[in-house]
Scaffold this motif. Structure first.
Motif, short mmCIF file in Angstrom:
data_model
loop_
_atom_site.label_atom_id
_atom_site.label_comp_id
_atom_site.label_asym_id
_atom_site.label_seq_id
_atom_site.Cartn_x
_atom_site.Cartn_y
_atom_site.Cartn_z
N SER A 164 12.42 88.39 -29.09
CA SER A 164 12.56 89.04 -30.39
C SER A 164 11.95 90.44 -30.40
O SER A 164 12.58 91.39 -30.89
N ILE A 165 10.77 90.58 -29.85
CA ILE A 165 10.14 91.90 -29.85
C ILE A 165 10.87 92.83 -28.87
O ILE A 165 11.06 94.02 -29.14
N PHE A 166 11.34 92.30 -27.74
CA PHE A 166 12.07 93.12 -26.78
C PHE A 166 13.35 93.67 -27.40
O PHE A 166 13.60 94.87 -27.36
N TYR A 167 14.16 92.80 -27.99
CA TYR A 167 15.42 93.24 -28.57
C TYR A 167 15.19 94.14 -29.77
O TYR A 167 15.95 95.08 -30.01
N GLY A 168 14.12 93.88 -30.52
CA GLY A 168 13.80 94.73 -31.65
C GLY A 168 13.43 96.14 -31.24
O GLY A 168 13.83 97.11 -31.87
N LEU A 169 12.71 96.26 -30.15
CA LEU A 169 12.29 97.58 -29.69
C LEU A 169 13.35 98.26 -28.83
O LEU A 169 13.37 99.49 -28.74
N ALA A 170 14.26 97.49 -28.23
CA ALA A 170 15.30 98.07 -27.39
C ALA A 170 16.46 98.64 -28.22
O ALA A 170 17.20 99.49 -27.74
N ALA A 171 16.60 98.18 -29.46
CA ALA A 171 17.66 98.68 -30.33
C ALA A 171 17.34 100.12 -30.74
O ALA A 171 16.20 100.56 -30.69
N GLY A 172 18.35 100.84 -31.17
CA GLY A 172 18.16 102.23 -31.58
C GLY A 172 17.44 102.34 -32.91
O GLY A 172 17.41 101.40 -33.70
N GLY A 173 16.85 103.49 -33.16
CA GLY A 173 16.17 103.74 -34.43
C GLY A 173 14.67 103.58 -34.32
O GLY A 173 14.13 103.39 -33.23
N ALA A 194 12.88 88.79 -13.98
CA ALA A 194 13.91 89.80 -14.19
C ALA A 194 15.19 89.11 -14.65
O ALA A 194 15.40 87.93 -14.40
N ARG A 195 15.98 89.84 -15.35
CA ARG A 195 17.34 89.44 -15.72
C ARG A 195 17.42 88.33 -16.77
O ARG A 195 18.40 87.62 -16.82
N TRP A 196 16.42 88.16 -17.61
CA TRP A 196 16.54 87.24 -18.74
C TRP A 196 17.08 87.98 -19.96
O TRP A 196 17.60 87.36 -20.87
N GLN A 197 16.95 89.30 -19.93
CA GLN A 197 17.37 90.09 -21.07
C GLN A 197 18.89 90.04 -21.24
O GLN A 197 19.64 89.98 -20.27
N TYR A 198 19.31 90.05 -22.49
CA TYR A 198 20.73 90.09 -22.87
C TYR A 198 21.50 88.86 -22.39
O TYR A 198 22.69 88.92 -22.14
N ARG A 199 20.79 87.76 -22.27
CA ARG A 199 21.41 86.48 -21.94
C ARG A 199 20.96 85.45 -22.98
O ARG A 199 19.81 85.43 -23.39
N LEU A 200 21.88 84.59 -23.35
CA LEU A 200 21.57 83.59 -24.36
C LEU A 200 20.84 82.38 -23.78
O LEU A 200 20.00 81.78 -24.45
N TRP A 201 21.11 82.03 -22.55
CA TRP A 201 20.60 80.78 -21.99
C TRP A 201 19.07 80.65 -22.00
O TRP A 201 18.56 79.56 -22.23
N PRO A 202 18.29 81.73 -21.78
CA PRO A 202 16.83 81.51 -21.82
C PRO A 202 16.34 81.09 -23.21
O PRO A 202 15.46 80.24 -23.33
N PHE A 261 4.41 83.30 -21.54
CA PHE A 261 4.34 84.76 -21.65
C PHE A 261 4.20 85.39 -20.26
O PHE A 261 4.84 86.39 -19.96
N TYR A 262 3.36 84.80 -19.43
CA TYR A 262 3.15 85.33 -18.09
C TYR A 262 4.45 85.28 -17.28
O TYR A 262 4.84 86.26 -16.64
N LEU A 263 5.12 84.12 -17.30
CA LEU A 263 6.35 83.98 -16.53
C LEU A 263 7.44 84.93 -17.00
O LEU A 263 8.12 85.57 -16.19
N VAL A 264 7.61 85.03 -18.30
CA VAL A 264 8.64 85.93 -18.83
C VAL A 264 8.35 87.37 -18.45
O VAL A 264 9.26 88.13 -18.11
N SER A 265 7.08 87.76 -18.45
CA SER A 265 6.74 89.14 -18.11
C SER A 265 6.97 89.45 -16.64
O SER A 265 7.03 90.62 -16.26
N HIS A 266 7.10 88.41 -15.81
CA HIS A 266 7.31 88.62 -14.38
C HIS A 266 8.71 88.23 -13.92
O HIS A 266 8.98 88.20 -12.72
N LEU A 310 8.43 77.65 -25.87
CA LEU A 310 9.33 78.23 -26.87
C LEU A 310 8.75 79.51 -27.45
O LEU A 310 9.45 80.51 -27.58
N VAL A 311 7.47 79.49 -27.80
CA VAL A 311 6.84 80.69 -28.35
C VAL A 311 6.92 81.85 -27.36
O VAL A 311 7.31 82.97 -27.74
N GLY A 312 6.55 81.60 -26.12
CA GLY A 312 6.54 82.68 -25.14
C GLY A 312 7.89 83.34 -24.96
O GLY A 312 8.00 84.56 -24.87
N ILE A 313 8.94 82.54 -24.94
CA ILE A 313 10.28 83.09 -24.69
C ILE A 313 10.87 83.74 -25.94
O ILE A 313 11.37 84.86 -25.89
#
Length: 173
Positions: free
Chosen positions: A108-117, A58-66, A51-56, A100-103
């Motif tokens: 999941s929460i990032f993409y859920g909140l970044a979507a519209g609505g 950049a550029r993992w968003q919108y990529r499948l590899w992570p 969780f700490y590493l992911v929060s620090h 696995l949990v951290g990533i």
């Protein structure tokens, strides 16, 4: 969003299995209760570090590899739990699922909140998916452990992760 949700379900299927069934395997292997507590801390510490590493990062968003990389680590951990005999092997087997949990949870929460609505509804769906994994993993894993042997729940969790990777790859292209 669908990919991250599928990954989140598979993650909590596996982690729910670990939290519910690893104590039985540890007892079967003669692991002392205090050592089991330290082992379970490995899962939590690897989650915290992830969780700490992911929060620090950049550029993992919108990529499948992570997500795929984390799932491969989760599979490796589950396989290690399925074959490991020593406390060191069990400890190493808990690191991958923690990462696995951290990533996947963060994704999941990032993409859920970044979507519209409405974000509250999507956050609720995110949590429901995690809860479903926590329910189904130990339930099916416990059945497998009872009928196929105490190592089978971890093989099952690895297989679920592998199947989800296949689905994610299909959805990505």
């Amino acid at each position: 969003l669908t990919i991250a949700r599928a990954a989140n379900f598979a993650t909590f299927f596996g982690v729910g299995t670990i939290l519910s069934l690893l104590p039985k395997l540890a007892v079967d292997l003669g692991v002392a209760p205090a050592t089991l507590g330290r082992l379970m801390a490995m899962l939590g510490l690897s989650e915290l570090a992830s969780f700490y590493l992911v929060s620090h990062m950049a550029r993992w968003q919108y990529r499948l590899w992570p997500i795929i990389a984390a799932q491969v680590m989760g599979i490796a951990g589950m396989l290690t739990l399925a074959i490991g005999e020593s406390t060191v092997a069990l400890a190493m087997g808990l690191v991958g699922p923690g990462v696995l949990v951290g990533i996947t949870f963060t994704s999941s929460i990032f993409y859920g909140l970044a979507a519209g609505g409405p974000g509250g509804r999507r956050a609720g769906i995110h949590e429901a998916i995690a809860g479903a994994g926590f329910l189904v993993g130990p339930l099916v894993g416990g059945f497998a452990g009872e009928h196929l042997g105490p190592r089978s729940p971890y093989l099952l969790a690895a297989a679920v992760l592998l199947c989800v990777i296949g689905c994610e790859a299909y959805l990505w292209v």
